[in-house]
Design an enzyme around this catalytic site. Structure first.
Site, mmCIF file in Angstrom:
data_model
loop_
_atom_site.group_PDB
_atom_site.id
_atom_site.type_symbol
_atom_site.label_atom_id
_atom_site.label_comp_id
_atom_site.label_asym_id
_atom_site.label_seq_id
_atom_site.Cartn_x
_atom_site.Cartn_y
_atom_site.Cartn_z
ATOM 1 C CE1 TYR A 1 -4.616 -0.512 0.544
ATOM 2 C CE2 TYR A 1 -3.613 -2.653 0.941
ATOM 3 C CZ TYR A 1 -4.724 -1.888 0.642
ATOM 4 O OH TYR A 1 -5.940 -2.485 0.448
ATOM 5 C CE1 TYR B 1 -0.695 7.611 -2.484
ATOM 6 C CE2 TYR B 1 -0.694 5.483 -1.375
ATOM 7 C CZ TYR B 1 -1.350 6.464 -2.101
ATOM 8 O OH TYR B 1 -2.666 6.274 -2.448
#
Length: 604
Positions: free
Chosen positions: A368, A372
Site C-alpha cells: 500500500y 507513495y
C-alpha cells in the site's frame, strides 16, 4: 500571453503612451512566466470591466496589477537571477562585516551589530543554541555563503507563492510547483552537480574520491534512498505480523481554506494566498494533538507517514499505522476527530481523514505504502496509468512518473517540507553505524546480535533487539553519540565525530579523517581499490517486498567505508576527544573487554 504584444495591442484611446510605458514597466519587473500570467489576468479584468459598461475599465485592471507588483517587492527584485542573488549576498556580507568591525565591544556587542544588519534585510538572524555558538553566529552573518543560502530560500518561497496565487500551479499549468520554480530547482541541481564533480575528498591514507561519486553511492541517490525505506517499512510490517498487530492506511487532507485552486474548475480558492508550508504546519499541529491523546490513552501506534502535494502544491498525508487489534477502532476515531477538526461541511467530514483497514489477503501493508514512497522519490516501478487515482495527482497532465517524482522533490525542497517520517520505530542512525562494523563483535553478544541484524538487512529483528515499537529513544539500547573533535568547521565551531554506543559499550565506526579539496577541471577519479564501495545500505535479505525488488549490493553512503579494516594502520586510528571514552576498533576485535580498555587504547 506575450507581454510586448499585449502592451502594443492597446490603442491610444484605450491607454495613452505614458500608460503603456507604466504597464510595460510593471510587467517587466516580474519573471517572464509570472509577467505573462499577469498580462492575461490584466486582459481578463479589463474586458470584464468594459463588458459591464464601466466608464474607466482600465482603472480596475491597473489597480489589481499594481497591488500584485507592490506585494512582490522585497529584499531582491522579483526577477532576480542567481547571479543577482550572489552579488547581493556578497555586498550584504561585506556590509555586515564592516558594521561588526566598527564595534569595539565584546562578542555580544558584535553579534548585536550583525543582528541589526541581517534583520534590516528581512532575514532571520542565527541564534546560539546547543550546536551553535555565539562566535559561530557572528561568523555566519559575515559569510557570503550563509547570506546566499538564506536569500535563495526566502526569494524562492516568496515568488513561488505568488505564482500559486495567480494560478500557475495546478495540474494544467505547473504540477506541484510552477514551471519557473521548477526550472530554478533544476538549475541549482545542475550547479551542485558541477561543484560535486570538481570537489574531492582526500583520505589521510592517500585515497581520494570525488563528491559526485560519494553522493551517487549514498542516500543522495534516489534509488538507494528508496531501497532503504522499502526494507525498513517491510521490516516493520514483519515485526507487526509477529506481534499480531493490524494495519490501518489513512489519507489525510487539509481544509479547503488552505487550497489554492479547485480540483475540477481550477478556479482560485480562498486559500490561494496560503503557502504549502502553512498547510503542512496545520497538519503537524493536529498530529501533535493526536500524539498527546494517544500517549494519554497508552495507544502504541507506529508506522510511517508520507507528505506529498496535491496538484496545486497543497500538502496532504498518507500514513500507515500498526496497532493492537483492540485499539484499532479507538485510533480510527481519534484520527478522524482531530483531522475533521469540528468541520460541519459533509464533504469535509468525508474527505478529511479516510481510513482503510488493510486485509493481508488482499495485499501487504508495504504494498500500500510502496506507491507513495516511489512517487516521492524517483517514480520507480510506476507507470502513468497506475498514478491516476482518486486524489487526482496527475489527472489532466501527461506527466511521466519519474518527472512527477522530480517535481515532488522540487516542491519539498522549495517549501522545506519533510516527505517521510517514521513513527514509534527505532532510529535509523544506529542501524547505519552498525553496518559499518564488518567483523563479529566478541565479548558482547547482544551488540553482536544487533550488528548481525543490521548487517543482514533484517529490520524486524533489529526492532526487536532495540526494544520494539513505541519505546522512548532514551530507553533503547543503542545510540549514536558525538565526541568533540580537535578540528573546527567553517564557522569556527568544533566539529563532532560520531560513534556508536551499544549496550553500554562504545565503538568507533568512523576511524579515518578526510579533507575536502576543490579541483576545478581536474581528474577526480578515485585512486584506491577497484571497488571501494563494497557494502550495501539495504540488502535483498529484507524479505517479503513483492512491490519492489531490493538490490543485493546497494552501496553504502559513507566516506569512511572506503578502506577495508585490515588496511587501517595504527597511525591512522583517530584520537577520541572530549569527555567520552571510545574504543579504537582493531581489524579483529571490536568490543570493550570486561575489565575495561588498556590505557594505550582509551583516550579522554
Amino acid at each position: 500571453m506575450n507581454v510586448v504584444e499585449y502592451v502594443r495591442g492597446f490603442s491610444p484611446l484605450e491607454i495613452p503612451a505614458d500608460g503603456r510605458i507604466w504597464l510595460r514597466k510593471q510587467l517587466d519587473s516580474q519573471p517572464v512566466p509570472i509577467a505573462n500570467a499577469l498580462a492575461e489576468q490584466h486582459r481578463r479584468t479589463y474586458k470584464a470591466e468594459r463588458g459591464q459598461g464601466r466608464p474607466n475599465p482600465m482603472r480596475s485592471a491597473n489597480i489589481e496589477l499594481r497591488e500584485f507588483v507592490e506585494a512582490s517587492q522585497g529584499v531582491l527584485p522579483p526577477n532576480a537571477s542567481d547571479n543577482d542573488i550572489r552579488a547581493f549576498a556578497k555586498r550584504r556580507s561585506h556590509e555586515c562585516e564592516q558594521s561588526m568591525r566598527r564595534i569595539n565591544g565584546d562578542e555580544m556587542a558584535t553579534y548585536a551589530a550583525g543582528h541589526g544588519v541581517v534583520s534590516r534585510f528581512g532575514l532571520v538572524p542565527p541564534t546560539p543554541n546547543r550546536n551553535r555558538t555565539l562566535l559561530g553566529c557572528i561568523e555566519r552573518m559575515r559569510d557570503e555563503r550563509w547570506w546566499r543560502n538564506q536569500l535563495h530560500k526566502i526569494h524562492g518561497r516568496k515568488h513561488e507563492q505568488q505564482a500559486r496565487s495567480i494560478g500557475l500551479v495546478h495540474k494544467r499549468a505547473g504540477l506541484y510547483i510552477s514551471e519557473y520554480g521548477f526550472q530554478r530547482y533544476i538549475g541549482r541541481q545542475e550547479s551542485n552537480a558541477r561543484a560535486l564533480n570538481e570537489t574531492v575528498a582526500v583520505c589521510e591514507t592517500g585515497e581520494e574520491f570525488s563528491l559526485a561519486e560519494i553522493a551517487d553511492k549514498g542516500l543522495s541517490n534516489p534509488s538507494i534512498r528508496r531501497n532503504e525505506m522499502m526494507g525498513r517499512i517491510n521490516g516493520i510490517e514483519r515485526y507487526a505480523e509477529a506481534r499480531g498487530d493490524v494495519a490501518l492506511f489513512a489519507s489525510i487532507t487539509t481544509p479547503s481554506e488552505l487550497h489554492a485552486v479547485h480540483s475540477k474548475s481550477l478556479e482560485p480558492c480562498e486559500g490561494q494566498h496560503v503557502t504549502p508550508r502553512e498547510g503542512q504546519e496545520w497538519l503537524m499541529a493536529q498530529w501533535q494533538k493526536i500524539r498527546a491523546k494517544l500517549n494519554r490513552l497508552s495507544i502504541n501506534a507506529y508506522g510511517l507517514r508520507v507528505a506529498e502535494p496535491h496538484h496545486d502544491g497543497t500538502p496532504h498525508w498518507h500514513a500507515l499505522f500498526f496497532v493492537e487489534p483492540a485499539q484499532a477502532d479507538l485510533l480510527r476515531r481519534i484520527l478522524t476527530d482531530y483531522f475533521v477538526d469540528g468541520a460541519t461541511n459533509p464533504a469535509r467530514q468525508k474527505r478529511a481523514c479516510k481510513i482503510k483497514a488493510i486485509d493481508p489477503q488482499h495485499g501487504s501493508a508495504t504494498g500500500y505504502i510502496a506507491k507513495y514512497i516511489s512517487k516521492g522519490i524517483d517514480g520507480h516501478g510506476l507507470d502513468y496509468a497506475a498514478t491516476l487515482d482518486s486524489d487526482g495527482q496527475q489527472v489532466g497532465l501527461e506527466a511521466d512518473p519519474k518527472d512527477a517524482a522530480q517535481r515532488v522533490r522540487a516542491w519539498a525542497s522549495q517549501w522545506g517540507i519533510r516527505q517521510f517520517q517514521f513513527m514509534g520505530t527505532p532510529a535509523i542512525g544506529p542501524w547505519r553505524e552498525l553496518r559499518r562494523i564488518r567483523h563479529e563483535i566478541e565479548g558482547n553478544p547482544k551488540a553482536e546480535a544487533l550488528r548481525k541484524s543490521a548487517d543482514e538487512g533484517d529490520y524486524a529483528r533489529y526492532m526487536e533487539l532495540m526494544g520494539g515499537a513505541a519505546v522512548k529513544a532514551s530507553e533503547r539500547p543503542a545510540h549514536v553519540r558525538y565526541a568533540i573533535d580537535s578540528e573546527c568547521g567553517r564557522y569556527g565551531e568544533a566539529k563532532q565525530r560520531a560513534y556508536l554506543d551499544a549496550f553500554g559499550v562504545t565503538y568507533t565506526t568512523r576511524p579515518l579523517r578526510w579533507e575536502i579539496e576543490y579541483r576545478p577541471g581536474g581528474d577526480t577519479r578515485y585512486q584506491g581499490s577497484a571497488d571501494p564501495f563494497d557494502r550495501n545500505v539495504t540488502s535483498d535479505e529484507a524479505r517479503g517486498v513483492a512491490a519492489q525488488s531490493l538490490t543485493a549490493h546497494t552501496e553504502r553512503e559513507s566516506l569512511n567505508e572506503r578502506i577495508p579494516a585490515h588496511r587501517i594502520s595504527a597511525a591512522a586510528q583517530p584520537r577520541a576527544l572530549g569527555l567520552v571514552e571510545i574504543t579504537v576498533l582493531s581489524p579483529d576485535l571490536r568490543h570493550t573487554p570486561p575489565g575495561g580498555l588498556p590505557k594505550s587504547r582509551a583516550h579522554r
